[in-house]
Scaffold this motif. Structure first.
Motif, PDB file in Angstrom:
ATOM      1  N   ARG A 135       1.974  -9.754   6.612  1.00 27.93           N
ATOM      2  CA  ARG A 135       1.929 -10.846   5.614  1.00 27.93           C
ATOM      3  C   ARG A 135       2.423 -12.161   6.244  1.00 27.93           C
ATOM      4  O   ARG A 135       3.610 -12.287   6.595  1.00 27.93           O
ATOM      5  N   GLY A 177      -0.218  -9.763  11.750  1.00 25.48           N
ATOM      6  CA  GLY A 177      -1.370  -8.865  11.835  1.00 25.48           C
ATOM      7  C   GLY A 177      -1.017  -7.444  11.466  1.00 25.48           C
ATOM      8  O   GLY A 177       0.145  -7.125  11.204  1.00 25.48           O
ATOM      9  N   LEU A 218      11.032   0.697  10.754  1.00 28.53           N
ATOM     10  CA  LEU A 218      11.980   0.820   9.638  1.00 28.53           C
ATOM     11  C   LEU A 218      11.267   0.521   8.323  1.00 28.53           C
ATOM     12  O   LEU A 218      10.699  -0.558   8.155  1.00 28.53           O
ATOM     13  N   GLY A 219      11.298   1.478   7.427  1.00 25.39           N
ATOM     14  CA  GLY A 219      10.654   1.278   6.134  1.00 25.39           C
ATOM     15  C   GLY A 219       9.159   1.082   6.240  1.00 25.39           C
ATOM     16  O   GLY A 219       8.565   0.380   5.419  1.00 25.39           O
ATOM     17  N   HIS A 251       4.127   3.709   4.691  1.00 19.45           N
ATOM     18  CA  HIS A 251       3.111   2.744   4.246  1.00 19.45           C
ATOM     19  C   HIS A 251       1.835   2.870   5.062  1.00 19.45           C
ATOM     20  O   HIS A 251       1.038   1.934   5.136  1.00 19.45           O
ATOM     21  N   ALA A 311      -0.004  -3.243   3.452  1.00 21.06           N
ATOM     22  CA  ALA A 311      -0.909  -4.389   3.390  1.00 21.06           C
ATOM     23  C   ALA A 311      -2.341  -3.880   3.540  1.00 21.06           C
ATOM     24  O   ALA A 311      -2.573  -2.826   4.132  1.00 21.06           O
TER      25      ALA A 311
HETATM   26  C1  LIG Z   1       9.270  -1.711   2.735  1.00 19.22           C
HETATM   27  S1  LIG Z   1       8.990  -3.129   3.731  1.00 19.22           S
HETATM   28  C2  LIG Z   1      10.073  -2.768   5.063  1.00 19.22           C
HETATM   29  C3  LIG Z   1      10.691  -4.007   5.607  1.00 19.22           C
HETATM   30  C4  LIG Z   1      11.737  -3.774   6.700  1.00 19.22           C
HETATM   31  N1  LIG Z   1      11.147  -3.245   7.910  1.00 19.22           N
HETATM   32  C5  LIG Z   1      12.842  -2.884   6.210  1.00 19.22           C
HETATM   33  O1  LIG Z   1      12.954  -1.727   6.624  1.00 19.22           O
HETATM   34  O2  LIG Z   1      13.669  -3.370   5.413  1.00 19.22           O
HETATM   35  C6  LIG Z   1       7.402  -2.827   4.445  1.00 19.22           C
HETATM   36  C7  LIG Z   1       6.874  -3.968   5.284  1.00 19.22           C
HETATM   37  O3  LIG Z   1       5.689  -3.533   5.949  1.00 19.22           O
HETATM   38  C8  LIG Z   1       4.754  -4.586   5.958  1.00 19.22           C
HETATM   39  N2  LIG Z   1       3.429  -3.992   6.173  1.00 19.22           N
HETATM   40  C9  LIG Z   1       2.767  -3.176   5.349  1.00 19.22           C
HETATM   41  N3  LIG Z   1       1.621  -2.757   5.907  1.00 19.22           N
HETATM   42  C10 LIG Z   1       1.559  -3.325   7.138  1.00 19.22           C
HETATM   43  C11 LIG Z   1       0.648  -3.251   8.213  1.00 19.22           C
HETATM   44  N4  LIG Z   1      -0.441  -2.498   8.155  1.00 19.22           N
HETATM   45  N5  LIG Z   1       0.905  -3.962   9.334  1.00 19.22           N
HETATM   46  C12 LIG Z   1       2.032  -4.741   9.413  1.00 19.22           C
HETATM   47  N6  LIG Z   1       2.948  -4.831   8.433  1.00 19.22           N
HETATM   48  C13 LIG Z   1       2.720  -4.123   7.310  1.00 19.22           C
HETATM   49  C14 LIG Z   1       4.958  -5.218   4.605  1.00 19.22           C
HETATM   50  O4  LIG Z   1       4.391  -6.501   4.509  1.00 19.22           O
HETATM   51  C15 LIG Z   1       6.470  -5.209   4.507  1.00 19.22           C
HETATM   52  O5  LIG Z   1       7.029  -6.340   5.105  1.00 19.22           O
END
Ligand SMILES: C[S@@+](CC[C@H](N)C(=O)[O-])C[C@H]1O[C@@H](n2cnc3c(N)ncnc32)[C@H](O)[C@@H]1O
Length: 291
Positions: free
Chosen positions: A121, A147, A166-167, A171, A220
């Motif tokens: 994002r 990206g 992390l986190g 996803h 995303a």
């Molecule tokens: C739950 S947050 C985790 C944020 C941080 N890493 C943490 O552990 O606190 C998930 C993050 O993954 C990003 N994200 C989701 N899908 C993604 C993708 N395919 N490529 C890059 N970033 C992505 C989201 O925009 C968001 O910032």
């Protein structure tokens, strides 16, 4: 009782006596590193008090709406960085799904030489650049790539000593691409912080579901997304071990969440860690010789 039955029972009893001391020895030595859960607190009471790291970096309490609560951020810092200081000292770090830069900053402040964040994002990439700049880390130490993590990892030549994921593992369902990309960085260490409803189950399991790409903290949209719905999975620890093994990594240890929660009572918003559905895993390249 037949003679045959009695003989079999006597043999079983002998076998049990021989095996019993071995079992006891195994328990004393702790579980094997790449097998069962490693979750009992292994720290002395009082030794896991939080340093409240983010009190010096309060922008991160405000620059995101994804899990920014004070206690949770600070305890996550201890589990993901404080416990792993040795691997961050002087390291180049790759921060996957770097969000507002909270963990990129944490890596640098814990001793890393440089960090590159990847975040889908663009508004979060902007926030991360501003946050890091505000705390004195310019482009020479911290940079952010906008990206899809899988695309960036597999098309750019990013090298790192440590990758932090992390986190994010819950996803995505694109594990082959993710782990191929991590392997390409040449990282010796990988820190994973992740959630699964069946985290400690003995059977490898991936919970499959969809997420709405409209939500800031969720998956995303990527090249495989239909509309706003992104297919994601939540692998448990047994499944993660298999995935890591297929790409030349292994679990080295789990962070001591039980000790952290014991020594920082009254901590809100950490139920997932308290009930072992969320864990922090330190992984090492299988090609590395033991430290
Ligand atoms: C739950 S947050 C985790 C944020 C941080 N890493 C943490 O552990 O606190 C998930 C993050 O993954 C990003 N994200 C989701 N899908 C993604 C993708 N395919 N490529 C890059 N970033 C992505 C989201 O925009 C968001 O910032």
């Amino acid at each position: 009782m037949s003679l045959k039955f009695q003989a079999a029972r006597a043999l079983r009893a002998v076998a049990w006596r021989i095996e019993r001391p071995r079992r006891r020895r195994r328990r004393q030595a702790g579980p094997p590193l790449d097998a069962g859960p490693l979750t009992s607190p292994d720290s002395a009471p009082g030794s896991r008090k939080a340093s409240w790291f983010f009190e010096d970096f309060p922008r991160f309490y405000l620059s995101s709406s994804t899990a920014p609560t004070t206690a949770r951020l600070n305890l996550r810092y201890e589990a993901m960085f404080g416990e792993n200081r040795d691997i961050f000292a002087g390291a180049s770090v790759l921060d996957l799904a770097s969000h507002d830069g909270r963990w990129s900053l944490a890596a640098l402040a814990t001793g890393a030489r440089s960090v590159v964040g990847i975040e889908a994002r663009p508004e979060l990439v902007k926030a991360a650049t501003e946050n890091l700049g505000e705390y004195g880390y310019g482009a020479d130490r911290a940079s952010f790539v906008s990206g899809d993590v899988h695309e960036v990892l597999n098309t750019q030549d990013l090298k790192a000593d440590v990758v932090v994921c992390l986190g994010f593992l819950y996803h995505t369902l694109r594990y082959n691409e993710l782990l191929t990309g991590i392997r390409r960085t040449g990282a010796r260490y990988l820190i994973i912080d992740t959630f699964s409803p069946h985290m400690m189950g003995p059977v490898p399991n991936v919970n499959v579901l969809t997420e709405d790409a409209d939500e800031e903290g969720k998956a995303a949209a990527d090249t495989y997304t239909e509309g706003q719905s992104v297919l994601v999975g939540r692998p448990n620890l047994a499944a993660i071990r298999i995935m890591l093994g297929a790409y030349g990594y292994r679990v080295e240890r789990l962070s001591d969440w039980a000790g952290l929660l014991r020594d920082n009572p009254g901590t809100e918003n950490c139920d997932d860690y308290a009930n072992e559905r969320r864990i922090t895993i330190r992984c090492v390249s299988s090609q590395s010789s033991p430290a």
